[in-house]
Design a protein around this motif. Structure first.
Motif, PDB file in Angstrom:
ATOM      1  N   ILE A 188      60.343  98.948  59.722  1.00  0.00           N
ATOM      2  CA  ILE A 188      61.499  99.794  60.033  1.00  0.00           C
ATOM      3  C   ILE A 188      61.917 100.565  58.794  1.00  0.00           C
ATOM      4  N   GLN A 209      69.560  94.812  73.194  1.00  0.00           N
ATOM      5  CA  GLN A 209      69.381  95.253  74.575  1.00  0.00           C
ATOM      6  C   GLN A 209      67.990  94.875  75.081  1.00  0.00           C
ATOM      7  N   HIS A 210      66.998  95.103  74.240  1.00  0.00           N
ATOM      8  CA  HIS A 210      65.622  94.803  74.632  1.00  0.00           C
ATOM      9  C   HIS A 210      65.460  93.321  74.943  1.00  0.00           C
ATOM     10  N   LEU A 245      58.657  93.073  60.422  1.00  0.00           N
ATOM     11  CA  LEU A 245      59.331  94.027  61.305  1.00  0.00           C
ATOM     12  C   LEU A 245      60.292  94.889  60.503  1.00  0.00           C
ATOM     13  N   GLU A 271      73.129 103.228  61.109  1.00  0.00           N
ATOM     14  CA  GLU A 271      71.717 103.020  61.444  1.00  0.00           C
ATOM     15  C   GLU A 271      71.476 101.564  61.802  1.00  0.00           C
ATOM     16  N   ASP A 314      72.811 100.837  65.181  1.00  0.00           N
ATOM     17  CA  ASP A 314      71.939 101.456  66.164  1.00  0.00           C
ATOM     18  C   ASP A 314      70.715 100.587  66.445  1.00  0.00           C
ATOM     19  N   ILE A 315      70.060 100.197  65.388  1.00  0.00           N
ATOM     20  CA  ILE A 315      68.825  99.412  65.534  1.00  0.00           C
ATOM     21  C   ILE A 315      69.119  98.066  66.181  1.00  0.00           C
ATOM     22  N   ASP A 369      58.125  87.831  70.567  1.00  0.00           N
ATOM     23  CA  ASP A 369      57.358  89.057  70.776  1.00  0.00           C
ATOM     24  C   ASP A 369      57.595  90.089  69.689  1.00  0.00           C
ATOM     25  N   PHE A 370      58.660  89.921  68.970  1.00  0.00           N
ATOM     26  CA  PHE A 370      58.916  90.860  67.886  1.00  0.00           C
ATOM     27  C   PHE A 370      58.073  90.552  66.649  1.00  0.00           C
ATOM     28  N   GLU A 410      56.675  94.401  70.666  1.00  0.00           N
ATOM     29  CA  GLU A 410      57.846  95.216  70.330  1.00  0.00           C
ATOM     30  C   GLU A 410      57.949  95.463  68.840  1.00  0.00           C
ATOM     31  N   GLY A 411      57.459  94.507  68.088  1.00  0.00           N
ATOM     32  CA  GLY A 411      57.539  94.622  66.638  1.00  0.00           C
ATOM     33  C   GLY A 411      56.828  95.846  66.110  1.00  0.00           C
ATOM     34  N   GLU A 431      69.879  98.263  69.876  1.00  0.00           N
ATOM     35  CA  GLU A 431      68.688  98.520  70.698  1.00  0.00           C
ATOM     36  C   GLU A 431      67.862  97.253  70.884  1.00  0.00           C
ATOM     37  N   TYR A 432      67.709  96.520  69.795  1.00  0.00           N
ATOM     38  CA  TYR A 432      66.903  95.305  69.875  1.00  0.00           C
ATOM     39  C   TYR A 432      67.598  94.245  70.741  1.00  0.00           C
ATOM     40  N   LEU A 490      67.037  92.481  78.256  1.00  0.00           N
ATOM     41  CA  LEU A 490      66.233  92.920  79.401  1.00  0.00           C
ATOM     42  C   LEU A 490      65.020  92.021  79.605  1.00  0.00           C
ATOM     43  N   LYS A 491      64.438  91.594  78.512  1.00  0.00           N
ATOM     44  CA  LYS A 491      63.289  90.703  78.616  1.00  0.00           C
ATOM     45  C   LYS A 491      63.694  89.365  79.231  1.00  0.00           C
ATOM     46  N   TYR A 508      58.867  99.499  68.245  1.00  0.00           N
ATOM     47  CA  TYR A 508      60.204  99.958  67.844  1.00  0.00           C
ATOM     48  C   TYR A 508      60.230 100.636  66.480  1.00  0.00           C
ATOM     49  N   PRO A 509      59.592 100.070  65.471  1.00  0.00           N
ATOM     50  CA  PRO A 509      59.569 100.791  64.194  1.00  0.00           C
ATOM     51  C   PRO A 509      58.887 102.151  64.318  1.00  0.00           C
ATOM     52  N   TYR A 527      62.874  99.591  76.172  1.00  0.00           N
ATOM     53  CA  TYR A 527      62.226  98.539  76.954  1.00  0.00           C
ATOM     54  C   TYR A 527      61.211  99.118  77.937  1.00  0.00           C
TER      55      TYR A 527
END
Lengths: 251, 106
Positions: free
Chosen positions: A60, A31-32, A56, A21, A24-25, A49-50, B40-41, A28-29, A35-36, B44-45, B26
């Motif tokens: 989750i 990758q994000h 956060l 897990e 996985d998480i 931005d997170f 995003e914070g 993904e982050y 891309l940003k 995503y969750p 994204y």
């Protein structure tokens, strides 16, 4: 903060989760963020931005119905759990020690029993065991003394000697009893010493009790030896009989 | 914009976005940001929660531009949930509007 630091810290917050897990998480982050950055933002901006990492992570974890405050609650209290491996090792060693100790005691008791039985046999004149490889001279002397015994007049009367030897027997037995008790106490103290030793090494504050047990074990053992040495020998008989007894003694 | 408003309606918007076509993280964030401003914070969750509750299915699809991407697909349960949320939202919005209108006329 940079991407690596952000992801590392996030992963740290999520360590209660299953490895897959987490992977996985984090993937993904990552990758994000990539891309940003591709779309023109800087690393700092992409990460900001997170929002707050702890928040956060808390959100989750809620998705997994994991209480995000769990780790914080237990961090403050240092729970000293005894190291199971150390304890099992220590107890095994103890068992070995105790077994050896008790074996020794049993041997001693057996020896004492044999000694007393031998002496009793000697006294009642049932059998005489000759030491192997005795010299001829001794053999001749023994034969002489045997003959002498049957004809010699003892200094004491038989009944008196019997009574005396009974008393000595009782004396010895009682001292042996005390010895056993003291040795038993010493054994128990030694056992407790060993058990506490493992606990002391695990961090329990038992150093005082530990020293006490050591002291009890040492003093018990030494007193036991002392009382053991207080046994009396049977009363000395006239020379001839004494010699016969000496050769006949099982020691 | 009141964060409570946004939080309340976010789930519906996310589910609606994925109903038409499967999207990856994204992409989804970009789509939702067109409607309401979220970071995003928050998203995503939420995606993780909806996936754990089996409203979403995820799969990896190879991409020409980098590592494989995780796509979100709305399940049957997800569709039902989305419909439910839309109905609730409509009723809620109606009542609030009515209340505000009545208030203005007095």
């Amino acid at each position: 903060m940079n991407k690596e630091g952000f992801l590392k810290e996030l992963r740290d917050h999520l360590r209660v989760l299953d490895e897959r897990e987490q992977e996985d998480i984090i993937d993904e982050y990552a990758q994000h963020i990539d891309l940003k950055m591709k779309s023109g933002l800087s690393e700092e901006e992409a990460i900001s931005d997170f929002g707050n990492i702890a928040e956060l992570a808390a959100e989750i974890l809620e998705a997994y119905h994991v209480d995000p405050k769990f780790e914080k609650k237990t961090k403050g209290i240092v729970i000293r759990t005894p190291d199971m491996e150390k304890v099992s090792e220590g107890s095994r060693k103890l068992a070995g020690k105790a077994a050896a100790f008790f074996g020794k005691i049993l041997e001693k008791i057996r020896k004492m029993k044999d000694t007393i039985a031998g002496k009793w046999r000697t006294f009642s004149g049932k059998s005489k065991q000759r030491p192997e490889g005795s010299e001829e001279k001794e053999g001749r002397q023994e034969k002489k003394s045997l003959w002498r015994k049957s004809t010699e007049i003892p200094v004491w009367s038989t009944s008196r000697r019997l009574l005396h030897n009974c008393c000595v027997l009782i004396w010895n037995l009682s001292w042996i009893l005390v010895t056993c008790f003291l040795m038993g106490m010493a054994a128990v103290s030694l056992f407790a010493f060993g058990a506490l030793l493992t606990l002391v090494f695990s961090g329990y504050p038992l150093l005082g009790a530990e020293i006490f047990c050591f002291g009890a074990a040492a003093s018990g053992a030494s007193l036991g030896l002392l009382t053991f040495g207080l046994r009396k020998k049977y009363r000395k008989k006239p020379e001839g009989e004494r010699k016969a007894e000496q050769t006949g003694e099982v020691l | 914009m009141n964060p409570q408003f946004k939080k309340g309606v976010l789930e519906l918007i996310v589910l609606e976005s994925v109903r038409n076509r499967d999207m990856y993280g994204y992409e989804l964030v970009t789509e939702v940001s067109k409607v309401i401003d979220v970071n995003e914070g928050t998203i995503y969750p939420l995606l993780k929660r909806l996936t754990n509750e089996h409203y979403f299915e995820t799969y990896l699809r190879e991409s020409t531009e980098g590592p494989p991407r995780k796509y979100y697909h709305l399940t049957a349960a997800g569709i039902l949930h989305r419909d439910q949320l839309e109905a609730e939202w409509n009723e809620f919005q109606e009542r609030v509007c009515r209340f505000l209108k009545e208030g203005k006329h007095e």
